[in-house]
Design a protein around this motif. Structure first.
Motif, PDB file in Angstrom:
ATOM      1  N   ILE A   1      10.726  66.012  16.603  1.00  0.00           N
ATOM      2  CA  ILE A   1       9.694  67.009  16.285  1.00  0.00           C
ATOM      3  C   ILE A   1       8.432  66.669  17.096  1.00  0.00           C
ATOM      4  O   ILE A   1       7.828  65.618  16.886  1.00  0.00           O
ATOM      5  N   PRO A   2       8.039  67.547  18.035  1.00  0.00           N
ATOM      6  CA  PRO A   2       6.860  67.261  18.856  1.00  0.00           C
ATOM      7  C   PRO A   2       5.556  67.521  18.105  1.00  0.00           C
ATOM      8  O   PRO A   2       5.503  68.444  17.268  1.00  0.00           O
ATOM      9  N   SER A   3       4.539  66.714  18.397  1.00  0.00           N
ATOM     10  CA  SER A   3       3.227  66.969  17.766  1.00  0.00           C
ATOM     11  C   SER A   3       2.533  68.114  18.507  1.00  0.00           C
ATOM     12  O   SER A   3       2.136  69.112  17.922  1.00  0.00           O
ATOM     13  N   SER A   4       2.464  67.964  19.842  1.00  0.00           N
ATOM     14  CA  SER A   4       1.744  68.987  20.631  1.00  0.00           C
ATOM     15  C   SER A   4       2.716  69.633  21.611  1.00  0.00           C
ATOM     16  O   SER A   4       3.859  69.180  21.769  1.00  0.00           O
ATOM     17  N   ASP A   5       2.218  70.630  22.339  1.00  0.00           N
ATOM     18  CA  ASP A   5       3.052  71.365  23.294  1.00  0.00           C
ATOM     19  C   ASP A   5       3.510  70.460  24.432  1.00  0.00           C
ATOM     20  O   ASP A   5       4.463  70.757  25.138  1.00  0.00           O
ATOM     21  N   TRP A   6       2.787  69.355  24.637  1.00  0.00           N
ATOM     22  CA  TRP A   6       3.130  68.428  25.738  1.00  0.00           C
ATOM     23  C   TRP A   6       3.673  67.098  25.206  1.00  0.00           C
ATOM     24  O   TRP A   6       3.738  66.100  25.929  1.00  0.00           O
ATOM     25  N   ASP A   7       4.079  67.067  23.949  1.00  0.00           N
ATOM     26  CA  ASP A   7       4.702  65.860  23.383  1.00  0.00           C
ATOM     27  C   ASP A   7       6.217  65.908  23.630  1.00  0.00           C
ATOM     28  O   ASP A   7       6.796  66.986  23.759  1.00  0.00           O
ATOM     29  N   LEU A   8       6.867  64.720  23.731  1.00  0.00           N
ATOM     30  CA  LEU A   8       8.332  64.638  23.979  1.00  0.00           C
ATOM     31  C   LEU A   8       8.704  65.408  25.244  1.00  0.00           C
ATOM     32  O   LEU A   8       9.702  66.135  25.303  1.00  0.00           O
TER      33      LEU A   8
ATOM     34  N   THR B   1       4.885  69.803  33.524  1.00  0.00           N
ATOM     35  CA  THR B   1       5.308  69.298  32.216  1.00  0.00           C
ATOM     36  C   THR B   1       6.390  70.230  31.671  1.00  0.00           C
ATOM     37  O   THR B   1       6.205  71.443  31.628  1.00  0.00           O
ATOM     38  N   HIS B   2       7.518  69.643  31.276  1.00  0.00           N
ATOM     39  CA  HIS B   2       8.645  70.429  30.740  1.00  0.00           C
ATOM     40  C   HIS B   2       9.000  69.848  29.367  1.00  0.00           C
ATOM     41  O   HIS B   2       9.377  68.681  29.273  1.00  0.00           O
ATOM     42  N   ARG B   3       8.812  70.666  28.327  1.00  0.00           N
ATOM     43  CA  ARG B   3       9.214  70.220  26.983  1.00  0.00           C
ATOM     44  C   ARG B   3      10.372  71.092  26.518  1.00  0.00           C
ATOM     45  O   ARG B   3      10.281  72.315  26.604  1.00  0.00           O
ATOM     46  N   GLU B   4      11.461  70.475  26.058  1.00  0.00           N
ATOM     47  CA  GLU B   4      12.572  71.216  25.455  1.00  0.00           C
ATOM     48  C   GLU B   4      12.978  70.453  24.200  1.00  0.00           C
ATOM     49  O   GLU B   4      13.523  69.357  24.278  1.00  0.00           O
ATOM     50  N   THR B   5      12.594  71.011  23.033  1.00  0.00           N
ATOM     51  CA  THR B   5      12.803  70.304  21.752  1.00  0.00           C
ATOM     52  C   THR B   5      13.495  71.257  20.775  1.00  0.00           C
ATOM     53  O   THR B   5      13.385  72.478  20.913  1.00  0.00           O
ATOM     54  N   PRO B   6      14.195  70.719  19.770  1.00  0.00           N
ATOM     55  CA  PRO B   6      14.927  71.593  18.837  1.00  0.00           C
ATOM     56  C   PRO B   6      14.010  72.516  18.035  1.00  0.00           C
ATOM     57  O   PRO B   6      14.404  73.586  17.605  1.00  0.00           O
TER      58      PRO B   6
ATOM     59  N   TYR C   1      12.607  80.917  29.260  1.00  0.00           N
ATOM     60  CA  TYR C   1      11.739  80.407  28.184  1.00  0.00           C
ATOM     61  C   TYR C   1      12.327  80.689  26.801  1.00  0.00           C
ATOM     62  O   TYR C   1      11.646  80.591  25.793  1.00  0.00           O
ATOM     63  N   LYS C   2      13.626  81.107  26.750  1.00  0.00           N
ATOM     64  CA  LYS C   2      14.299  81.375  25.460  1.00  0.00           C
ATOM     65  C   LYS C   2      13.451  82.311  24.591  1.00  0.00           C
ATOM     66  O   LYS C   2      13.143  82.010  23.439  1.00  0.00           O
ATOM     67  N   ASP C   3      12.983  83.385  25.215  1.00  0.00           N
ATOM     68  CA  ASP C   3      12.154  84.377  24.494  1.00  0.00           C
ATOM     69  C   ASP C   3      10.938  83.745  23.828  1.00  0.00           C
ATOM     70  O   ASP C   3      10.474  84.208  22.789  1.00  0.00           O
ATOM     71  N   HIS C   4      10.456  82.657  24.419  1.00  0.00           N
ATOM     72  CA  HIS C   4       9.257  81.980  23.900  1.00  0.00           C
ATOM     73  C   HIS C   4       9.378  81.684  22.407  1.00  0.00           C
ATOM     74  O   HIS C   4       8.481  81.966  21.621  1.00  0.00           O
ATOM     75  N   ASP C   5      10.515  81.076  22.041  1.00  0.00           N
ATOM     76  CA  ASP C   5      10.673  80.720  20.609  1.00  0.00           C
ATOM     77  C   ASP C   5       9.978  79.402  20.282  1.00  0.00           C
ATOM     78  O   ASP C   5      10.084  78.893  19.169  1.00  0.00           O
ATOM     79  N   GLY C   6       9.305  78.828  21.263  1.00  0.00           N
ATOM     80  CA  GLY C   6       8.524  77.602  21.018  1.00  0.00           C
ATOM     81  C   GLY C   6       9.303  76.328  21.302  1.00  0.00           C
ATOM     82  O   GLY C   6       8.743  75.234  21.292  1.00  0.00           O
ATOM     83  N   THR C   7      10.613  76.449  21.607  1.00  0.00           N
ATOM     84  CA  THR C   7      11.399  75.224  21.816  1.00  0.00           C
ATOM     85  C   THR C   7      11.393  74.783  23.281  1.00  0.00           C
ATOM     86  O   THR C   7      11.871  73.705  23.611  1.00  0.00           O
ATOM     87  N   ILE C   8      10.875  75.659  24.172  1.00  0.00           N
ATOM     88  CA  ILE C   8      10.792  75.245  25.590  1.00  0.00           C
ATOM     89  C   ILE C   8       9.432  75.651  26.140  1.00  0.00           C
ATOM     90  O   ILE C   8       8.917  76.737  25.828  1.00  0.00           O
TER      91      ILE C   8
END
Ligand code: AAL
Length: 431
Positions: free
Chosen positions: A137-144, A116-121, A89-96
């Motif tokens: 840039i995702p809007s929500s945790d389940w966007d992109l 659901t798998h989101r991996e965004t910059p 989870y990349k230390d839960h930095d919010g990108t995954i």
């Protein structure tokens, strides 16, 4: 002559009614007298409903629940949680983020789960800031997001296999994000139903999407997208006009019973309830039940066949959250038990989910998720977790049947007053 005969019949009728009324009043008096000299409620809680006057609450534990004692109620359980191994989870930095798991299935000795798998910059900007979202840039945790899957030998240690269903190219339905999937196994083929976003969640104000489906000959794919909406939104003005969330298929009476959630009304007064759509074929057409909504509370519908009916884990939202509910006819749900600390987005391992069983055995574990794991809205991400319970006819685990979950003081203190509440409550009364 006729008048005389009518008068006679009326007199007989009045006499009969009178005697019935007298007897019932007399009967009530007899019962009242009997009750008064039957003493107080017995010291040992009777297993069966006692023949005596009962308060509404006492009546309820004998009529509404499978047993007057939670520990003997097969549809009562506590829930225990275990971290899963095998996901980065990349230390839960919010990108995954991984969330909204499907039911788990067992195939050739391995467990399979899709999610659901989101991996965004960058982390999501949040639904209220959806206008700031774009292609990266995702809007929500389940966007992109895409749909990934993982396998496991024991349900605790998992190996991520990669993407199962990628977002299709525009203008296909779901080209913005494919999320919140669930699995159906039907006549030897595999079907994944999922929320198909064509616009970033929140861009139209709501979390708006219909449901699409992909199918395969093996749980390892390749998955062929049907590229059409299979569970459409409701008509304008209907409760499910904007969203068909959390598609959850089971097999009953030779048909596909697909339960789903819809968000309706306007934020901040959003209402979330569950509906049912039924089809003879996995690709539809699905017919929505005329009694929809069939469950008044809950989020991420999760259900399982139990005895001749179906049970539902109803948590998080609505007047009847934190309950396990049961519908013998798979439509009209009653509260079977009240519980707590229920799994978020619970997706159980349901061995008889697709066997059209007439005696559902119940569940003992599954995968769920924790959202916003860092409690930081600027780094919002979620993670998968395992839950265990005893909602099974084939298990007897007293540790899962304790009446209360003992929380440390920190858990209570975490639910502190807001600054506004503290200010309001510390002001001295004017008088
Ligand atoms: C989840 C589910 C659906 C919603 C969002 C992602 O908990 O209810 O999937 O759209 O939240």
């Amino acid at each position: 002559m006729i008048i005389h005969r009518n008068f006679k019949y009326r007199a007989i009728a009045f006499a009969l009614i009178g005697s019935v009324l007298f007897n019932s009043c007399a009967q009530k008096q007899v019962e009242k007298n009997a009750r008064q000299d039957e003493g107080g409620f017995p010291f040992h809680l009777p297993e069966e409903k006692p023949k005596r006057a009962l308060s509404a609450a006492m009546e309820r534990i004998y009529t509404d629940y499978a047993s007057p004692r939670p520990e003997q109620n097969e549809l009562f359980s506590q829930f225990k949680y275990t971290e899963l191994e095998g996901f980065d989870y990349k230390d839960h930095d919010g990108t995954i983020s991984r969330r909204d798991p499907s039911k788990t299935i067992l195939y050739k000795g391995k467990y399979y789960v899709w999610y659901t798998h989101r991996e965004t910059p960058v982390p999501p900007v949040g639904i209220p800031n959806a206008s700031k979202s774009n292609d990266t840039i995702p809007s929500s945790d389940w966007d992109l997001a895409d749909i990934y899957y993982a396998t496991s030998e024991d349900g605790f240690i998992w190996e991520e296999q990669g993407v199962a269903i990628p977002r299709p190219p525009a203008p296909n339905v779901g080209h913005r994000s494919v999320t919140t999937t669930d699995i159906l196994v039907w006549k030897g083929k595999y079907y994944l139903y999922y929320q198909a976003f064509s616009v970033a969640s929140g861009k139209n104000g709501g979390d708006d999407c219909p449901v699409a489906v992909s199918y395969a000959d093996s749980p390892d794919g390749p998955w062929i997208p049907y590229n059409q909406v299979v569970i459409p939104n409701g008509a304008e003005g209907e409760w499910d006009q904007n969203s068909i969330h959390d598609p959850y298929p089971l097999v009953h009476n030779g048909k596909i019973y697909l339960y789903y959630k819809s968000d309706f009304g306007e934020r901040p007064d959003l209402v979330r309830m569950q509906g049912l759509a039924i089809a003879d074929d996995p690709l539809g057409p699905f017919t929505k039940h005329p009694l929809n909504p069939v469950i008044t509370s809950g989020h991420e519908t999760s259900l399982f066949p139990f005895k001749e009916g179906v049970a539902a884990l109803v948590y998080k939202d609505g007047p009847e959250h934190n309950t396990v509910q049961y519908a013998e006819d798979w439509v009209n749900f009653e509260i079977a038990s009240i519980t707590e600390l229920m799994p978020y987005a619970a997706a159980p391992y349901v061995p008889d989910a697709f066997t059209d069983t007439k005696n559902g055995r119940g569940i003992s574990w599954g995968i769920a998720h924790f959202i916003n794991v860092t409690d930081n809205w600027n780094k919002f991400s979620s993670k998968l977790v395992r839950f265990d319970c005893d909602l099974s006819q084939d298990l007897h685990d007293p540790e899962m049947k304790k009446h209360r979950v003992v929380h440390s003081p920190e858990v209570y203190l975490q639910q502190g007053l807001s600054k506004k509440q503290r200010k309001l409550r510390s002001e001295k009364p004017l008088k």
